[in-house]
Every structure is written in C-alpha cells, then in structure tokens.
Design an enzyme around this catalytic site. Sequence first.
Site, PDB file in Angstrom:
ATOM      1  N   LYS A   1      -0.835  -0.665 -13.828  1.00 12.52           N
ATOM      2  CA  LYS A   1      -1.461  -0.500 -12.515  1.00 12.52           C
ATOM      3  C   LYS A   1      -2.946  -0.787 -12.556  1.00 12.52           C
ATOM      4  CE  LYS A   1      -3.113   1.913  -8.881  1.00 12.52           C
ATOM      5  NZ  LYS A   1      -2.444   1.164  -7.826  1.00 12.52           N
TER       6      LYS A   1
ATOM      7  N   GLU B   1      -5.242   6.023   5.742  1.00 10.59           N
ATOM      8  CA  GLU B   1      -5.105   4.866   4.851  1.00 10.59           C
ATOM      9  C   GLU B   1      -4.144   3.816   5.386  1.00 10.59           C
ATOM     10  OE1 GLU B   1      -5.060   5.794   0.368  1.00 10.59           O
ATOM     11  OE2 GLU B   1      -4.368   7.612   1.342  1.00 10.59           O
TER      12      GLU B   1
ATOM     13  N   TYR C   1       0.828  -1.203   0.000  1.00  8.29           N
ATOM     14  CA  TYR C   1       0.000   0.000   0.000  1.00  8.29           C
ATOM     15  C   TYR C   1       0.869   1.263   0.000  1.00  8.29           C
ATOM     16  CZ  TYR C   1      -4.413   2.389   0.550  1.00  8.29           C
ATOM     17  OH  TYR C   1      -5.525   3.149   0.311  1.00  8.29           O
TER      18      TYR C   1
END
Length: 507
Positions: A439, A378, A343
């Site tokens: 991506k 996040e 992430y």
Amino acid sequence: MPTLPDTIGFSVWIGTPDPLLADPPPFAALGQRVPIVGGTAGLGGIAISPGTDAAAPLTSDGELTVLFAGELYNRDRLAAAVDGGAPGTDAQLLLACCQRYGVSAFRLVSGRFAAVVVGPRRVVVATDHAGSVPLYLRLSEAGMTVATEAKVLAAGATGRLDSPPGTAPVPGIRGLHRIRAGTAVAVDRTSGRWHWPARAVRTWAPAYGRSIPDPDDAVAAVADRLTAAVHARASGEPVTVVLSGGIDSSAVAALATAATGPVATVSLGTDAGDEFDAARAVARHLGTDHTELKLPAADLIAELPWAVAAAEIDDPEVLEYLLPLVALYRRLPATPRRILTGYGADIPLGGMHRTTEPLELLDGVIAADMDSFDGLNELSPLLSGVAGHWSTHPYWDRDVLDLLVSLEPGLKRRHGRDKWVLREAMRGRLPQQTLCRPKLGIHEGSGLTSAWNRMLRDAGVPAGAVPDAKRAMARSLYASAVLCAVRPDEIRIDDVLAEVAEEGGAQ
Ligand code: ATP
Ligand code: MG
C-alpha cells in the site's frame, strides 16, 4: 457522454421562504442552476444539474414530493419490491418506496444520495448509509432549510442551536446541523404547525459482529459483491477510473473494464513523486485509454482552497488525501465524466495499518475507523463536483462495505499480506506485481506530504511546528472558503502561508 445523475446538489426551504438563503447561493458545485418550485408542497430553492438538459428537480404524486440528488444502486430490487414494474427515475423509485414503506424506505435503498421527502404530515431529510452526499439543515419555528453545501447556509445562520437527534453541529456555523450517516431525520407537522423536536430514524450502522467464512468463500464473495458494485456504477457507460496502480483502484479498473469494455484511466503525479510506472503496468494489462497528469507540487498545494471548498472540512490530514484528487478532477477536460475511484477500501480492510500485526489491534482500528468516518466528507461528490464531474466509490457500496467490515480480521491480514482477501479476489485479473504491491497512500505517492512540509519549512516554520502550521492553514482556509463562502480562486495560498508562518513564529 455518460449518464450522470439529474441532480447533484440543492438548497431548499420547506415551510416558509428563508430570507437568509443567499441569492444566488454560493455553491462550489459546477452545473446548471435549476429553480425548485413546489407550491403545494410548500418548498422552494435551487438544484444543481450537471447536464445541459436539466430535468425538473421535484417528483410528486400530489401527496408526497421528493427532492433527490445522487443515484441509487439497487434499482431492480427496489422496483420489484414496490410493484415489479419498470423502475423509472431514481426519484420516482424513491417516491414509490416512500409510498409503500414510509420512512423505512431509507433502510431499503442502497445509493449515493441526499433526499428531502415532503408530505402533508411529515418532512424527512436523509442521506445514504455512509452520508456520502453531505447534507446540512437549519431549523426554525417556521420551517427548515436544507442544502448539500454548508457554505450555502453559513451566512447569518441562526435558528435552533441545539442539534436535533440524528445530526451533528457544523463547526463554526451557529445553528447549522449535519445529517448523520445512515440517518433520516423526520419532523411531523399538523395544520401547518411543526412539531419539534425532530425524530432520528437510524437506517444503517456498521456491523460490530464478525463472520468466519471459509477463506475461499470469502474471496469469492468479495469478488462477487465488488463486481456487482462496479456494474451498478459503470454498466454500459464510458467511465473514467482514477488509477494509482495500487490494488484498490486497479481492482476497480479491472472490473469496470470487464463491465463496460475499455475505460479511461488517469493518474496524477508531481515533481515530488508519482506512481506512474505502477499505473501504466495496470493500464497496459487492461488496455485502458490511459493519461498521466504531472504538475509541480507547488501547484498541487495551491489547490488547497478548492479542496477545502469541496470537502468543507478543516482537518489537514484528511485534506492531504483529498487534495490530489480534487486537483486531478479539475485538470480533466471539461465535458462531465462519470468517475470511479478505489477510495475507502482501506477503512473496512485496515489497509492504512500496514504494520499492525496483532489481529486484535487490526480489528480494533477498523471498528474505531468505522465509528469515526462520519463528517470527514472523504466521499463527497463535491470533490469532483467542483469540476463538473460525478464520482462514485464502489468499496463504500452498502453491500460491499457490509461484507468487508464483517469479515474476521485474519482474512484481511493473512500470510503477512495486508488486504489479503481483496488481493486474492483479484487473482488472475491483474498483473502479479499489482497483486503484491504494498500500500502507498495518495498523499505519499504524489509527494504531497513532503512538499507541504518543505513549503512550510522554507517559509520559516520550525520543524516541530509544522503540524500546527498545517492545522492553522486548514482552519484559515475553512474560515474563508466555507464560513465566508469566498470563491476558491479568490483565495491565494501564498497569503495563507505567510499569515500562518508569521503567527507560528517563523524563524
Ligand atoms: P493502495 O491502498 O493499495 O495504495 P490505491 O492506491 O488504489 O491502493 P489509495 O492509496 O487508498 O488506494 O488511494 C485512494 C484512491 O485515490 C485510489 O484508489 C485511486 O482511485 C485514487 N488515487 C490515489 N492515488 C492516485 C494517483 N496518483 N492518481 C490517480 N488516482 C489516485
Ligand atoms: Mg495508493
């Protein structure tokens, strides 16, 4: 079982016992609740420990008392700087750094943590450079209350309404302030009297300057720093990597395998979409112990209350990124795991801006995203903490992030490739098809965005009103799961959907 941090969260008062601190605090984090008793330091509360043999949450030298949740990643260097001896626990190491450097200690430590340091003349409340363990603060003339979950301090919140320096207000909760990323907030006190206002000490900021290394040197530096970051998080441990088959998580899986031997990898998919083939190719190449978890997209959306309780945000776009991970963590076997993710790589590398060609624009969005990540939560460990697991993100390691942000944008987009420098750094360690794979966002790969849109359309929400309806659902969930601290399993997504569809003028 892997080694997890001793403490992953807490709520604590300093000064005067806080009658508003709910008993028991409605933590979403799963784990053992350990009392915090610091008589001489004048603090008390509850810490959350992931293990069964919980260590005492406080570390003290009789003068300074440290409450520490999370972990440090530059332990050896810190130990060498303070006395060259064995590092001890992370809390002991932070205590030694505070003895030597005072509040400047927080400019030295690289980690994923929230901490409170109580001394006779000063209290310091701090998070890491990225604010990756969110930390909330309520102040009164009598003292302060600090917690790693906003919902724990939401009930009846009062106290000073003006946000002290180094903090931001928490939406919807009067008098609650979030410590900003890369900031330590210090409050002085003499003879038991607190001296407001607090002082903010900035401990880290993303670079605005850019460096122009030789491309080969840049590739080597990215490989080196990412290897070190994965090592610090995985070395010698049985770790799990959440793997999509995209370059970011595949790189972490490759480096973790090199650091520790075979790792477990897990991929999530739904009946609306998956990236199973791409993840399987990487798992096979690396020889990981690989698992695929497939669930109906409707079940994924039904996890939204958990995602909101964990992230404590009401932004539907960010929730779309986080929801599949929360659902995945909750479906892992219950034994606590150490989880590594890929992430956050896209923020310093501009990966979300796949089609942004002009380098000025690419660098502009990177600078803007690095200026606005704070408060999105996040990276919060609570995303896996609601399932009793500890997660950590090598791309937001302080050294990795400093390097990635500062590279000139022509190393990030090069020869028509996004994230070029990362792809080159992984050459020879991953299959060619993985290095070249475009991506794909987690919300796209899992089919979540389209499934959520379809659910709203099926409930009668007009197409043009879908974005507003998503925002309304997220706000309603935030009101329940955070402001009112309702347990996520008591919130029915169908009820939220029906309420929003009705208010939104469903047709
Ligand atoms: P890329 O950005 O090139 O697609 P990526 O898929 O690894 O690479 P993101 O799409 O940004 O990265 O996703 C963020 C992280 O979330 C991943 O690195 C991975 O750790 C995790 N993740 C994403 N999708 C899945 C999935 N389907 N199953 C398991 N983990 C996932
Ligand atoms: Mg992806």
